[in-house]
Enzyme design. Structure first.
Site, PDB file in Angstrom:
ATOM      1  N   GLU A   1       0.858  -1.273  -0.166  1.00  0.00           N
ATOM      2  CA  GLU A   1      -0.003   0.021   0.118  1.00  0.00           C
ATOM      3  C   GLU A   1       0.994   1.319   0.032  1.00  0.00           C
ATOM      4  O   GLU A   1       0.352   2.295  -0.379  1.00  0.00           O
ATOM      5  CB  GLU A   1      -1.070  -0.014   1.273  1.00  0.00           C
TER       6      GLU A   1
ATOM      7  N   PHE B   1     -11.465  -7.122  13.806  1.00  0.00           N
ATOM      8  CA  PHE B   1     -10.801  -7.536  12.568  1.00  0.00           C
ATOM      9  C   PHE B   1     -10.297  -6.535  11.796  1.00  0.00           C
ATOM     10  O   PHE B   1     -10.902  -6.016  11.039  1.00  0.00           O
ATOM     11  CB  PHE B   1     -11.016  -8.799  12.123  1.00  0.00           C
ATOM     12  N   GLN B   2      -8.949  -6.063  11.790  1.00  0.00           N
ATOM     13  CA  GLN B   2      -8.554  -5.095  10.588  1.00  0.00           C
ATOM     14  C   GLN B   2      -9.029  -3.770  11.133  1.00  0.00           C
ATOM     15  O   GLN B   2      -9.234  -3.197  10.072  1.00  0.00           O
ATOM     16  CB  GLN B   2      -8.562  -5.702   9.308  1.00  0.00           C
TER      17      GLN B   2
ATOM     18  N   LYS C   1     -17.718  -0.572   5.749  1.00  0.00           N
ATOM     19  CA  LYS C   1     -18.023  -1.582   4.891  1.00  0.00           C
ATOM     20  C   LYS C   1     -19.514  -1.721   4.640  1.00  0.00           C
ATOM     21  O   LYS C   1     -20.055  -1.635   3.615  1.00  0.00           O
ATOM     22  CB  LYS C   1     -17.338  -2.865   5.395  1.00  0.00           C
TER      23      LYS C   1
ATOM     24  N   MET D   1      24.246   8.742   2.502  1.00  0.00           N
ATOM     25  CA  MET D   1      24.387  10.207   3.049  1.00  0.00           C
ATOM     26  C   MET D   1      24.553   9.917   4.747  1.00  0.00           C
ATOM     27  O   MET D   1      25.236  10.720   5.406  1.00  0.00           O
ATOM     28  CB  MET D   1      22.744  10.640   2.902  1.00  0.00           C
TER      29      MET D   1
END
Lengths: 577, 179
Positions: free
Chosen positions: A49, A111-112, A161, A481
């Protein structure tokens, strides 16, 4: 028209003109992925993602249109927090849609589930949690409006949802084409105060050592043309910050290049010695100013910004101009054209500037026969072998600074990088997003080996989705760096900066992801490899340039030092300043 | 964040008004808006001295009276950053001395029968009320300008404060200050 929330969401995106979106489905956002099959929008399936977020940013940087990403709840949302923060700091217009657990389950640790709007509050320009399906079309319209107006930025829309699931009655809504936004607290101002313009024009007329200090806001305001007119009308030199590279052509006589910690001597010193800094869409970032109380002490300040909070945040301006940069510049041009550009004598100043340019050009020691490959030389060869309008996307670190320094940017929107947040791994997904938005342009990612290992899996996305970007990997086996800082400021005590000489096998890795891949070890092989890469147009290309780890980015203002303490490369250290 | 809803500790010494400034912020009456304000103050390192929130006569909006500590940030920057919040509709600055400011304190004080008369006399002088009387304690309320509340709170220290709650200040512009 009756619709469910998922259909309405996709329809609303289509109405905003979205042609490409980047994302990855999952449980909570699943119902929205069904109507995508029937949509005109091209969805690019990413491998992580974070990639979706940076692709949306790259798309926005290159096209000027808002980038769109869609991910699921929980880990999908948390994985896109870095791109949101990146876009927030660099004012990139972006809309991110996240799935959320059903509205009634919010707060139950489902969940999630995560508190997406809470987590992203401080890294977005604004975010929404939509509670009713009927609110989806209006919220999407508001999200795009906020993302693209005023000071642009990322906006997140969190969608439970149940309001998009066609099997749930809560997803039913009545679609109407004309939804009205309801944003009583949001009204960005673009027009400028004529009195402030007049005062600024007076300062410009009187200045003997003026410098146009140009930031990323110029690009966001589509003001590159106006800027050129102002510079040429007044004959004032221009410095372009890391976020503004390309806003003014590097080949122009008045261009001094990049200022700041790794800016070139002339750009940094001209600002230090200036009596008038005209800051256009720039925010006096610490990487530009160095130690603040030692920054351009003799300069008056004209500061133009569309974000009122930037005016006076770091340095108190003598004239503050709130509004759109293009509108402000056009007003200045109009005033200076009608009332004259002033008669201040700038001859002495011009010769000082050209003296610095002669004594302190950007430079590195050329490799002798048998020497290892120099990273700066790779950038120069790449620059010379690619079209003028090639888009360059970089990661973060030494390679980013060399790319910004040694490329010659002739057009706006050809340089894409992570300036404010400094996000390693930015370049590959950003390049993919840019290429998806500008398929006819050549797009090169300039990357380092540390960065490459953070987001390289998106090359699979590029192969599968047929987005043929090219990657110049400046591979010095180090987090370069950080190594440079340890060399210069920690007595060469190298702590956790060596990656590996031989793993991974970048060529083999890139080939396994479907890319054409090459490895280049010596200076003699560079041109042929680039020429071969430029001929490939049906898949991504990766060139693993094995460069020396000994090179440092010069000039450099040490952290916490004044810009007057700029360290120049060893070959210039005896030059009189 | 040094955020205090009123004060529940010992009485503070009165600090000069110039260090604190009262802002009246009109916000959309939506869930999460107070969290956005609080997060902004935290993120930018602005300190809040007190905060009072309630819906207005228009149910779409809430009115937030926030007293900010100007030692933590300049007022101008606080206002400009607040103004960037999409849910913030209006910000009004109430200059010290140009507004009516009030705060409510309710307090339970240790006071047996032998000290009640003295306490009630002091309470009367301050304009407060007795809310409840117990065997060894009294519950009092006082409404007034925050500085008067500070003074009275300090005075109550000699009796012993058992429990105390202040609301944080609310404010309206003086009548002649209204446009």
């Amino acid at each position: 028209m009756k619709m469910d929330g998922g259909q309405a969401l996709i329809r609303a995106l289509e109405l905003e003109g979205v042609d490409v979106m980047f994302g990855l489905p999952g449980g909570a956002i699943l119902p929205v992925y069904d109507p995508i099959i029937d949509s005109s929008i091209r969805h690019i399936l990413v491998r992580h993602e974070q990639g979706a977020g940076h692709m949306a940013e790259g798309y926005a940087h290159a096209t000027g249109r808002p980038g769109v990403a869609m991910v699921t709840s929980g880990p999908g949302a948390t994985n896109i927090v870095t791109p949101l923060c990146d876009a927030h700091l660099d004012s990139v217009p972006m809309v991110v849609i996240t799935g959320q657990v059903p509205y009634a389950a919010i707060g139950t640790d489902a969940f999630q589930e995560c508190d997406t709007t809470g987590i992203t509050q401080s890294v977005t320009k604004h975010n929404f949690l939509v509670s009713e399906a009927q609110d989806i079309p209006r919220t999407i319209k508001e999200a795009f409006h906020i993302a693209t107006t005023g000071r642009p930025g990322p906006v997140l829309v969190d969608i439970p949802k149940d309001i998009v699931d066609p099997d749930n009655p809560r997803s039913a809504l009545e679609w109407t084409d004309d939804v009205e936004m309801d944003l009583p607290g949001y009204s960005p101002r673009t027009e400028v105060d004529p009195a402030a313009i007049a005062a600024a024009a007076d300062l410009i007329r009187a200045a003997e050592r003026p410098v146009l200090y140009v930031g990323g806001g110029i690009l966001k305001a589509r003001a590159a043309e106006a800027l050129k007119e102002l510079a040429e009308l007044t004959g004032i030199h221009v410095v372009t910050t890391l976020m503004a590279r390309g806003a003014f052509p590097d080949s122009h006589d008045l261009c001094l290049g990049m200022p700041g910690m790794h800016g070139n001597f002339t750009a940094v010193t001209a600002m230090q010695e200036s009596d008038l800094l005209i800051a256009l869409g720039a925010r006096f970032d610490d990487r530009v100013t160095g130690r603040l109380d030692g920054f351009a002490q003799g300069a008056k300040i004209i500061h133009v910004d569309i974000d009122a909070a930037e005016l006076g945040k770091v340095r108190r301006p003598d004239v503050a101009i709130l509004g759109d940069c293009r509108v402000a510049i056009e007003a200045l041009v109009s005033d200076l054209s009608s009332n004259g550009v002033g008669g201040a004598d700038r001859g002495a100043w011009r010769s000082r500037v050209s003296g610095w340019q002669e004594r302190f050009p950007l430079s590195y020691e050329q490799a002798q026969a048998g020497d290892a490959l120099k990273p700066q030389m790779v950038i120069e060869r790449l620059r010379d072998a690619t079209p003028d309008d090639t888009i360059v996307a970089s990661g973060v670190g030494q390679h980013q600074m060399w790319a910004s320094q040694y490329w010659s940017f002739e057009h706006p929107y050809t340089w894409i990088n992570s300036g404010g947040l400094g996000t390693m791994g930015f370049s590959i997904p950003a390049a993919i997003g840019a290429k998806a938005g500008c398929p006819d342009k050549m797009v090169w990612a300039v990357d380092g080996d540390g960065c490459f290992q953070m987001t390289a899996q998106e090359l699979v996305t590029a192969t599968v989705e047929k987005i043929p970007i090219k990657v110049a990997l400046l591979n010095n086996s180090y987090l370069g760096m950080v190594r440079q800082w340890q060399e210069m400021f920690y007595d060469e005590r190298y702590s956790e900066v060596f990656l590996s000489k031989d793993v991974p096998d970048y060529k083999g890795w890139a080939e396994s992801m479907g890319c054409v891949a090459m490895r280049v070890d010596s200076p003699e092989e560079v041109d042929a490899a680039i020429a071969k890469a430029n001929e490939v147009d049906d898949r991504p290309v990766v060139i693993d340039f094995r460069v020396t780890a000994a090179e440092k980015v010069y000039p450099m203002v040490p952290s916490g030092a004044s810009n007057s303490e700029l360290v120049v490369p060893p070959s210039q250290q005896d030059q009189p300043r | 964040m040094n955020e205090q809803q009123g004060s529940s500790g010992p009485a503070k010494h009165h600090v000069p008004d110039y260090r604190y400034h009262t802002l009246v912020v009109t916000v959309e009456n939506k869930s999460g808006v107070l969290a956005r304000l609080a997060a902004l103050f935290s993120r930018r390192g602005f300190n809040i001295e007190s905060l009072a929130v309630a819906p207005t006569d228009d149910e779409r909006f809430s009115r937030v009276t926030v007293v900010v500590d100007l030692e933590s940030a300049p007022l101008e920057q606080i206002i400009k950053q607040l103004d960037k919040l999409v849910n913030v509709v209006n910000i009004r600055e109430l200059h010290p001395g140009h507004a009516v400011e009030r705060e409510l304190m309710i307090v339970t004080v240790a006071a047996g029968p032998d000290r009640r008369d003295e306490l009630v006399e002091q309470l009367d002088r301050a304009g407060g009320k007795v809310l409840s009387v117990g065997a060894d304690a009294m519950m009092l309320s006082l409404v007034g300008p925050p500085i008067r509340i500070d003074e009275f709170e300090e005075l109550l220290g000699q009796y012993g404060i058992i429990e105390l709650q202040r609301t944080g200040r609310v404010a309206l512009a003086n009548l002649d200050e209204n446009d």
